[in-house]
Enzyme design. Structure first.
Site, mmCIF file in Angstrom:
data_model
loop_
_atom_site.group_PDB
_atom_site.id
_atom_site.type_symbol
_atom_site.label_atom_id
_atom_site.label_comp_id
_atom_site.label_asym_id
_atom_site.label_seq_id
_atom_site.Cartn_x
_atom_site.Cartn_y
_atom_site.Cartn_z
ATOM 1 N N LYS A 8 12.134 0.242 11.928
ATOM 2 C CA LYS A 8 10.902 0.775 12.405
ATOM 3 C C LYS A 8 10.027 -0.143 13.342
ATOM 4 C CE LYS A 8 7.998 -1.414 9.636
ATOM 5 N NZ LYS A 8 7.070 -2.471 10.291
ATOM 6 N N ASP A 142 5.918 -0.042 3.260
ATOM 7 C CA ASP A 142 6.631 0.865 4.288
ATOM 8 C C ASP A 142 7.782 1.844 3.643
ATOM 9 O OD1 ASP A 142 5.330 -0.409 6.438
ATOM 10 O OD2 ASP A 142 6.749 -2.113 6.383
HETATM 11 O O1 C5P Z 1 4.226 -4.092 0.121
HETATM 12 P P1 C5P Z 1 4.693 -5.129 0.778
HETATM 13 O O2 C5P Z 1 5.723 -5.916 -0.409
HETATM 14 O O3 C5P Z 1 5.391 -4.717 1.874
HETATM 15 O O4 C5P Z 1 3.431 -6.104 1.352
HETATM 16 C C1 C5P Z 1 3.731 -7.406 1.337
HETATM 17 C C2 C5P Z 1 2.470 -8.200 1.346
HETATM 18 O O5 C5P Z 1 1.674 -8.007 2.310
HETATM 19 C C3 C5P Z 1 1.739 -7.919 0.112
HETATM 20 O O6 C5P Z 1 1.957 -8.722 -0.893
HETATM 21 C C4 C5P Z 1 0.317 -7.978 0.524
HETATM 22 O O7 C5P Z 1 -0.082 -9.347 0.546
HETATM 23 C C5 C5P Z 1 0.321 -7.581 2.080
HETATM 24 N N1 C5P Z 1 -0.332 -6.314 2.412
HETATM 25 C C6 C5P Z 1 -1.510 -5.866 2.232
HETATM 26 N N2 C5P Z 1 -1.825 -4.662 2.430
HETATM 27 C C7 C5P Z 1 -0.791 -3.809 2.767
HETATM 28 C C8 C5P Z 1 0.388 -3.943 2.928
HETATM 29 C C9 C5P Z 1 0.907 -5.297 2.463
HETATM 30 O O8 C5P Z 1 -2.450 -6.779 2.136
HETATM 31 N N3 C5P Z 1 -1.282 -2.487 3.096
#
Ligand code: C5P
Length: 312
Positions: A8, A142
């Site tokens: 993506k 995502d």
């Molecule tokens: O959800 P994911 O594991 O992809 O996110 C990785 C990191 O990115 C999270 O641990 C967080 O620190 C940050 N993040 C965030 N806000 C979001 C998505 C991700 O702060 N909406």
């Protein structure tokens, strides 16, 4: 069962504020690409889940450690489906990676989305789309958007997903572009930690992009790309600014960092234009960057034909 798990890009990403749970509230427009990991899933007796990754077609990435079979997001997706349904079947998951890792292209999330959809069929667990989206959100921000498929708007942490265009408009925005990976990965958590609100407010771009998607106007889309994290990414990785500016100077309709990086994408008027951009960038940037020609898949896959494209 064979599945394609598309990469993506985020055409638009606006951070609205920090939440109490440490995540950020955001609003993003995300489109899948023709670049995809290939996944094969076999049902196994017993409850074991084994994931094998074939990595020989993606660039070696500095700064990213790949999770082993047990911690892999695809394995965790399978385990989560077992837990949620009480299913006692197992699986062997083979992933041929084509999407570089740690690059903001959603490869790991897309693999997890494909495994959830695929196993839900293969195991006959019959969860609804909404339930799969809920499980997906627990695996990563995502995952719901990639599960949903097509061009989507995602809000909240990423878990509130809706189509960005009406079904009859979706096929209009199949656009050509180039994706570039610089050979190093970026930690999403690190970029969110460093994030400071940019001076530009992105809201106007959001509305223009939705119109561009609905009408298939890639020129308008190129002028309206927005990523609120981009300055934060450039501050730590100035090389990426050179790549983005290089693509713009060479005539890209728009160029931007995808998500929290490290990949950069450019939109082009057609295939020949995309190819020219790819060549010019290679001449201009002396470092040996990995790049691919891609098309956006606004009508893809779950939205149009049920969960991702499944060829059994
Ligand atoms: O959800 P994911 O594991 O992809 O996110 C990785 C990191 O990115 C999270 O641990 C967080 O620190 C940050 N993040 C965030 N806000 C979001 C998505 C991700 O702060 N909406």
């Amino acid at each position: 069962m064979r599945l394609a798990a598309p990469a993506k890009i985020n055409l638009f990403l606006e951070i609205l504020g920090k939440r109490d749970d440490g995540y950020h509230d955001l609003r993003t427009i995300l489109v899948p690409l023709s670049l995809a990991d290939e996944i094969e899933i076999e049902r196994r007796e017993g409850e074991g889940i084994e994931t094998v990754m074939q990595m020989d077609e993606i660039p070696a990435v500095v700064g990213i450690e790949m999770a082993g079979s047990e911690d892999n997001l695809a394995t965790r997706a399978a385990r989560l489906l077992q837990e949620a349904t009480g299913c006692r079947a197992g699986a062997r998951i083979h992933i041929r990676k084509r999407i570089p890792v740690g690059g903001g292209l959603g490869g790991g999330s897309s693999d997890a989305a494909a495994v959830l959809c695929g196993l839900n069929r293969l195991w006959g667990t019959g969860l609804s789309r909404d339930r799969l989206l809920e499980l997906g959100a627990r695996l990563g921000s995502d995952v719901p958007a990639l599960l949903y498929g097509g061009a989507v708007v995602a809000e909240g942490r990423g878990e509130r997903v809706r189509p960005a265009v009406r079904p009859e408009e979706a096929a209009r925005s199949r656009w050509w572009g180039v994706v570039v990976h610089p050979g190093f990965g970026i930690s999403t958590a690190d970029m969110y930690r460093r994030y400071r609100p940019p001076l530009t407010n992105g809201s106007a771009f959001y509305h223009t992009l939705l119109i561009a998607l609905a009408t298939g106007d890639v020129h308008r889309a190129g002028r309206s790309l927005f990523n609120g994290l981009e300055e934060t990414v450039f501050a730590k990785y100035p090389f990426l600014r050179l790549v983005v500016e290089g693509l713009r100077d060479e005539g890209a309709l728009g160029a931007m960092v995808s998500g929290s990086g490290s990949s950069v994408f450019a939109l082009a008027a057609d295939e020949a234009h995309a190819r020219r951009l790819q060549q010019r960038l290679a001449e201009r940037v002396e470092a040996d960057c990995w790049s691919r020609l891609v098309q956006t898949m606004p009508d893809g896959v779950m939205a149009a034909h049920d969960p991702l494209e499944v060829r059994v």
